[in-house]
Design a protein around this motif. Structure first.
Motif, short mmCIF file in Angstrom:
data_model
loop_
_atom_site.label_atom_id
_atom_site.label_comp_id
_atom_site.label_asym_id
_atom_site.label_seq_id
_atom_site.Cartn_x
_atom_site.Cartn_y
_atom_site.Cartn_z
N LYS A 1 -14.53 -37.29 -3.25
CA LYS A 1 -13.51 -36.90 -2.28
C LYS A 1 -14.12 -36.20 -1.08
O LYS A 1 -15.14 -35.53 -1.17
CB LYS A 1 -12.49 -35.97 -2.93
CG LYS A 1 -11.54 -36.68 -3.84
CD LYS A 1 -10.49 -35.73 -4.34
CE LYS A 1 -9.52 -36.44 -5.25
NZ LYS A 1 -8.52 -35.52 -5.75
N ILE A 2 -13.45 -36.34 0.03
CA ILE A 2 -13.87 -35.69 1.27
C ILE A 2 -13.27 -34.29 1.27
O ILE A 2 -12.09 -34.11 1.02
CB ILE A 2 -13.38 -36.49 2.49
CG1 ILE A 2 -14.04 -37.85 2.47
CG2 ILE A 2 -13.69 -35.75 3.76
CD1 ILE A 2 -13.49 -38.78 3.50
N THR A 3 -14.09 -33.33 1.61
CA THR A 3 -13.61 -31.95 1.65
C THR A 3 -13.13 -31.60 3.05
O THR A 3 -13.46 -32.29 4.01
CB THR A 3 -14.72 -30.97 1.23
OG1 THR A 3 -15.77 -31.05 2.21
CG2 THR A 3 -15.25 -31.30 -0.16
N LYS B 1 -6.37 -36.47 4.07
CA LYS B 1 -5.35 -36.32 3.04
C LYS B 1 -4.94 -37.69 2.48
O LYS B 1 -4.77 -37.86 1.28
CB LYS B 1 -4.13 -35.61 3.64
CG LYS B 1 -3.12 -35.14 2.66
CD LYS B 1 -2.03 -34.37 3.37
CE LYS B 1 -1.16 -33.62 2.41
NZ LYS B 1 -0.12 -32.85 3.08
N SER B 2 -4.82 -38.66 3.37
CA SER B 2 -4.43 -40.01 2.97
C SER B 2 -5.46 -40.63 2.04
O SER B 2 -5.11 -41.25 1.03
CB SER B 2 -4.24 -40.88 4.21
OG SER B 2 -4.05 -42.22 3.86
N ILE B 3 -6.73 -40.47 2.37
CA ILE B 3 -7.77 -41.07 1.53
C ILE B 3 -7.87 -40.34 0.19
O ILE B 3 -8.12 -40.94 -0.84
CB ILE B 3 -9.14 -41.13 2.23
CG1 ILE B 3 -10.09 -42.02 1.44
CG2 ILE B 3 -9.73 -39.76 2.40
CD1 ILE B 3 -11.38 -42.32 2.14
N MET B 4 -7.61 -39.03 0.20
CA MET B 4 -7.62 -38.30 -1.07
C MET B 4 -6.48 -38.74 -1.97
O MET B 4 -6.65 -38.90 -3.18
CB MET B 4 -7.53 -36.79 -0.81
CG MET B 4 -8.84 -36.20 -0.36
SD MET B 4 -8.70 -34.43 -0.36
CE MET B 4 -9.30 -34.06 1.26
N GLU B 5 -5.33 -38.99 -1.38
CA GLU B 5 -4.18 -39.46 -2.17
C GLU B 5 -4.45 -40.86 -2.71
O GLU B 5 -4.09 -41.18 -3.84
CB GLU B 5 -2.92 -39.46 -1.31
CG GLU B 5 -2.41 -38.09 -0.99
CD GLU B 5 -1.27 -38.10 0.02
OE1 GLU B 5 -0.91 -39.20 0.51
OE2 GLU B 5 -0.75 -37.02 0.33
N ALA B 6 -5.08 -41.70 -1.88
CA ALA B 6 -5.37 -43.06 -2.32
C ALA B 6 -6.44 -43.07 -3.41
O ALA B 6 -6.38 -43.88 -4.33
CB ALA B 6 -5.83 -43.91 -1.14
N ALA B 7 -7.39 -42.16 -3.30
CA ALA B 7 -8.46 -42.11 -4.28
C ALA B 7 -7.96 -41.56 -5.61
O ALA B 7 -8.47 -41.93 -6.66
CB ALA B 7 -9.61 -41.25 -3.76
N GLY B 8 -6.97 -40.67 -5.54
CA GLY B 8 -6.42 -40.10 -6.77
C GLY B 8 -7.43 -39.22 -7.47
O GLY B 8 -8.45 -38.83 -6.93
N ASP B 9 -7.18 -38.93 -8.70
CA ASP B 9 -8.06 -38.07 -9.47
C ASP B 9 -9.25 -38.82 -10.04
O ASP B 9 -10.16 -38.21 -10.59
CB ASP B 9 -7.28 -37.40 -10.60
CG ASP B 9 -6.26 -36.42 -10.08
OD1 ASP B 9 -5.25 -36.21 -10.78
OD2 ASP B 9 -6.46 -35.87 -8.97
N SER B 10 -9.29 -40.13 -9.92
CA SER B 10 -10.38 -40.91 -10.49
C SER B 10 -11.68 -40.75 -9.72
O SER B 10 -12.75 -41.01 -10.24
CB SER B 10 -10.01 -42.39 -10.56
OG SER B 10 -9.80 -42.90 -9.26
#
Length: 153
Positions: free
Chosen positions: A146-148, A132-141
């Protein structure tokens, strides 16, 4: 020419001097009244910095070189911390490595075989939060990178 016995004596003297140097400074360090205090402070600072996920600078998931460097760094730090007995910090670093790994299932299989069962369970428990943290850091860009949830399970 120098004989073998002369070389052996010189090596022995050098070894004895090195051991004496180590013993002298170890005794001096241990007799320092502030040694334990500084050591505890250093460990506290290390724990605070390693366990705080807000301070993580995640790599750009599109940059394979940056991801690979981040992965190797996190695995190395995780192994070092686990070997020194800092299980929570070590597991945090390993979970970050799993999160950016290209083949997390294979890495998890290796970790399951090498880590004690309690440590591996702690690692599994941390993976959703790290994902969840890496998805938030990656954002929509980074939509495609993204990791599923399936990768983390």
């Amino acid at each position: 020419m120098v004989s073998k016995s002369t070389i052996g004596v010189c090596a022995g003297v050098a070894g004895a001097l090195f051991v004496g140097y180590c013993i002298y400074f170890d005794k001096k360090r241990r007799n320092d009244p502030d040694f334990k205090k500084r050591l505890r402070e250093k460990r506290r600072k290390g724990r605070k910095g390693a366990s705080s996920s807000a301070n993580i600078k995640w790599p750009d998931l599109k940059d394979q070189e940056a991801v690979q460097k981040f992965f190797l760094t996190q695995v190395q730090l995780g192994e070092e911390l686990l070997s020194t007995g800092e299980v929570e910090s070590g597991v945090a670093h390993l979970s970050r490595a799993v999160a950016v790994c290209g083949q997390p299932q294979q890495l998890l299989q290796v970790l399951q075989q090498t880590l004690p069962p309690q440590v591996f369970q702690l690692l599994l428990a941390q993976l959703p939060a790290v994902g969840k943290s890496i998805m938030e850091a990656a954002g929509d860009s980074n939509e495609g990178a993204k990791i599923t949830e399936d990768d983390l399970e």
